[in-house]
Design an enzyme around this catalytic site. Structure first.
Site, PDB file in Angstrom:
ATOM      1  N   GLY A  99       4.792   2.223  -2.804  1.00 16.68           N
ATOM      2  CA  GLY A  99       4.118   2.656  -4.014  1.00 16.68           C
ATOM      3  C   GLY A  99       4.603   4.048  -4.352  1.00 16.68           C
ATOM      4  N   SER A 100       4.030   4.641  -5.375  1.00 15.80           N
ATOM      5  CA  SER A 100       4.513   5.953  -5.823  1.00 15.80           C
ATOM      6  C   SER A 100       4.341   7.024  -4.749  1.00 15.80           C
ATOM      7  CB  SER A 100       3.775   6.355  -7.102  1.00 15.80           C
ATOM      8  OG  SER A 100       2.364   6.304  -6.902  1.00 15.80           O
ATOM      9  N   GLU A 143       4.714   6.816  -1.693  1.00 15.27           N
ATOM     10  CA  GLU A 143       5.631   6.647  -0.559  1.00 15.27           C
ATOM     11  C   GLU A 143       7.076   6.992  -0.905  1.00 15.27           C
ATOM     12  OE1 GLU A 143       2.072   5.462  -0.030  1.00 15.27           O
ATOM     13  OE2 GLU A 143       3.216   4.208  -1.416  1.00 15.27           O
ATOM     14  N   GLU A 169       1.337  -6.525   1.627  1.00 12.83           N
ATOM     15  CA  GLU A 169       1.213  -5.717   2.840  1.00 12.83           C
ATOM     16  C   GLU A 169       0.826  -6.539   4.071  1.00 12.83           C
ATOM     17  OE1 GLU A 169       0.778  -2.964  -0.640  1.00 12.83           O
ATOM     18  OE2 GLU A 169      -0.029  -4.937  -0.096  1.00 12.83           O
ATOM     19  N   HIS A 183       1.106   1.689   1.189  1.00 15.06           N
ATOM     20  CA  HIS A 183       0.761   2.457  -0.001  1.00 15.06           C
ATOM     21  C   HIS A 183      -0.717   2.834  -0.005  1.00 15.06           C
ATOM     22  CE1 HIS A 183       0.588   3.985  -3.975  1.00 15.06           C
ATOM     23  NE2 HIS A 183       0.002   2.938  -4.531  1.00 15.06           N
ATOM     24  N   HIS A 237     -14.089 -17.137  22.860  1.00 13.21           N
ATOM     25  CA  HIS A 237     -14.157 -17.478  21.438  1.00 13.21           C
ATOM     26  C   HIS A 237     -15.429 -18.280  21.160  1.00 13.21           C
ATOM     27  CE1 HIS A 237     -12.056 -19.430  17.703  1.00 13.21           C
ATOM     28  NE2 HIS A 237     -13.081 -18.672  17.382  1.00 13.21           N
ATOM     29  N   GLY A 287      -6.558 -14.335  16.088  1.00 11.16           N
ATOM     30  CA  GLY A 287      -7.026 -15.538  15.430  1.00 11.16           C
ATOM     31  C   GLY A 287      -7.040 -15.451  13.922  1.00 11.16           C
TER      32      GLY A 287
END
Length: 526
Positions: A25-26, A28, A47, A70, A280, A400
């Protein structure tokens, strides 16, 4: 005088973090400006896919990897995938862009308000440097913390910091090295060896950290020295032991009562490289059978501290394995041949049974193939058919959370271009990381994706039965054709209709990514 960006890039180069996974993004762009020769930027279109690819890459290389996100929006998008990286103890170094310093207080657009808190408690360490001159040191800490903790770290950097000048003191970071030596001392070693040697019916439980640390073959030598049964720890994300070895009993069930039942009759359970235990399904009962002693050896101090039973030694499992092999005397009697694979059942045509698919993978692909698996409803079919005898053969979403499989497979294939890599992906999970196909196409990654399509969230249907909710809505996903989706991303794809056609396709050796869609019958995880 050097800039923060120049020193940071040089530090990353010296540390070997020259592959950057990101979606910029800007905020970065100033960090990415002027990346030195030898750096590689791997673009992902979401992402979640970025972190999944980086997770697979770092697991396959055994080294930290840099992720560029970002601000708050990109970091938030990545958090689901980050849970898998945390559970697999993957050393990701996440660097996110922040607004310029004068704009942070007024909370200008794209400000990441209280950036370190956003990623807690997922990451092992998070910070935003107090001043621009501290950025290279903080970046070094992020790298070293990720290595030492085997856990993702997070650094938020205001984007005006990268152009700031630094003095010569800042250059000291370039020569830093941080190491850990964690070998049992004399008394710890004596006590551990005595207890293992005195056990009449020892059992070994191995975690994914054994494979991550390159101890797969060492674990086999120890198991054969002990001569007792071997289990993989519950919620397995890497395979630490050959799954058809005569001593192997499979993956422990992820419930308290069934774990206790599986360990019945053993006076000692030695757990190496695993938490105790990652349950789990809630199936209450005794933690251990009466008279059973448990000793856990792990580098993860947090896992040792939170275990509800047993003794724990925070140490390098590799050093402990080496110690036990040297001290336990002569090897046990020969263990016998590896267990044969059963004949796969057939489904009602035109569907294939997942075991037929896995048998084809086993028979047609090289023995050193690395499999990235995210098809949870076919778990029992997978272990019935596969014969995995090599390190680094198996990757699974550690927490998971769906979305690791496709990006993870791309990351593993990028890290190991000379090793065959196959993603075994269910249609329910494929959509979570589908944009990774574009990255695979752009980099011409030699990767095969076997897409198992059954039109439903099969694992959730199984869970609905366990929880007494057989009529839950939202479990069917008809009408998805992943061959057309893959082609839209630039990946060659085909629908396979029968076993022989599948075997013929798998025998081909592609020089780029491909997707093979197979319609399969619904099965359950166990």
């Amino acid at each position: 005088m050097s800039s923060v960006r120049h020193v940071s890039h040089e530090f990353l180069r010296r540390q070997g973090l020259t592959t950057v996974f990101g979606n910029p993004g800007s905020n970065e762009l100033p960090f990415l400006a002027g990346l030195p020769e030898g750096f590689r930027y791997v673009l992902g279109l979401h992402e979640g896919a970025v972190v999944g690819m980086a997770d697979g890459y770092a697991q396959a290389t055994g080294r930290p990897v840099l992720v560029n996100l970002h601000a708050a929006a990109g970091s938030g998008n990545a958090m689901g995938a980050l849970t898998n990286a945390v559970a697999s103890r993957t050393p990701l170094v996440v660097v996110a862009g922040q607004q310029v310093r004068p704009a942070v207080g007024p909370e200008a657009n794209l400000t990441n308000v209280d950036a370190p808190s956003l990623m807690k408690p997922l990451v092992g360490w998070a910070a935003e440097p107090a001043c621009a001159e501290d950025v290279p040191r903080a970046l070094a800490q992020a790298v070293f913390e990720a290595e030492l903790q085997r856990r993702p770290t997070y650094l938020s950097v205001p984007y005006d910091d990268w152009a700031a000048d630094v003095d010569d003191n800042c250059l000291a970071v370039l020569d830093r090295r941080v190491e850990r030596a964690r070998v049992p001392d004399g008394e710890q070693a004596r006590r551990l060896v005595e207890r293992v040697a005195a056990a009449e019916r020892p059992a070994l439980v191995l975690g994914g950290d054994i494979d991550s640390a390159g101890l797969f073959d060492d674990a086999v030598r120890l198991a054969e020295r002990l001569g007792g049964p071997v289990w993989a720890a519950p919620s397995l994300f890497r395979l630490p032991f050959p799954n058809r070895h005569p001593l192997f009993r499979g993956v422990l069930p992820a419930g308290i009562a069934p774990v206790c039942q599986a360990l019945e009759g053993h006076d000692l359970v030695l757990v190496l490289g695993a938490p105790v235990f990652r349950y789990h399904e809630y199936q209450p009962g005794r933690y251990l059978p009466e008279g059973t002693r448990l000793i856990q050896v792990t580098e993860d101090a947090s896992a040792a501290a939170r275990a509800p039973m047993g003794e724990a030694l925070v140490a390098d499992p590799g050093a402990v394995i080496d110690l036990l092999i040297k001290r336990l005397g002569s090897p046990a009697a020969p263990t016998g041949p590896y267990r044969p694979v059963p004949e796969p059942p057939a489904a009602e045509r035109p569907l294939l049974h997942p075991e037929e698919v896995f048998a084809a993978l086993r028979d047609r692909l090289p023995e050193d193939t690395a499999y990235v698996v995210e098809s949870t409803s076919t778990n029992s079919s997978w272990w019935r058919q596969m014969d995995l005898r090599r390190p680094g053969s198996y990757y699974f979403p550690a927490a998971g959370g769906l979305g690791f499989g496709l990006p993870g497979a791309v990351g593993v294939a990028l890290a190991q271009p000379d090793r065959p890599v196959v993603g075994v992906i269910g249609d329910g999970s494929a959509n979570y990381g589908i944009t990774a196909l574009w990255t695979a196409a752009q980099h011409r990654v030699p990767l095969t994706i076997v897409l198992l399509r059954n039109g439903t969230y099969g694992a959730l249907r199984w869970f609905g039965g366990l929880l007494g909710v057989p009529d839950a809505p939202g479990l069917d996903i008809p009408g998805l054709d992943f061959t057309r989706i893959a082609e839209g991303y630039g990946v060659g794809a085909r629908q396979v209709g029968g076993v022989e056609e599948l075997r013929a396709v798998l025998a081909e050796r592609p020089d780029g990514p491909r997707l093979v869609q197979v319609d399969t019958a619904l099965t359950t995880p166990s």
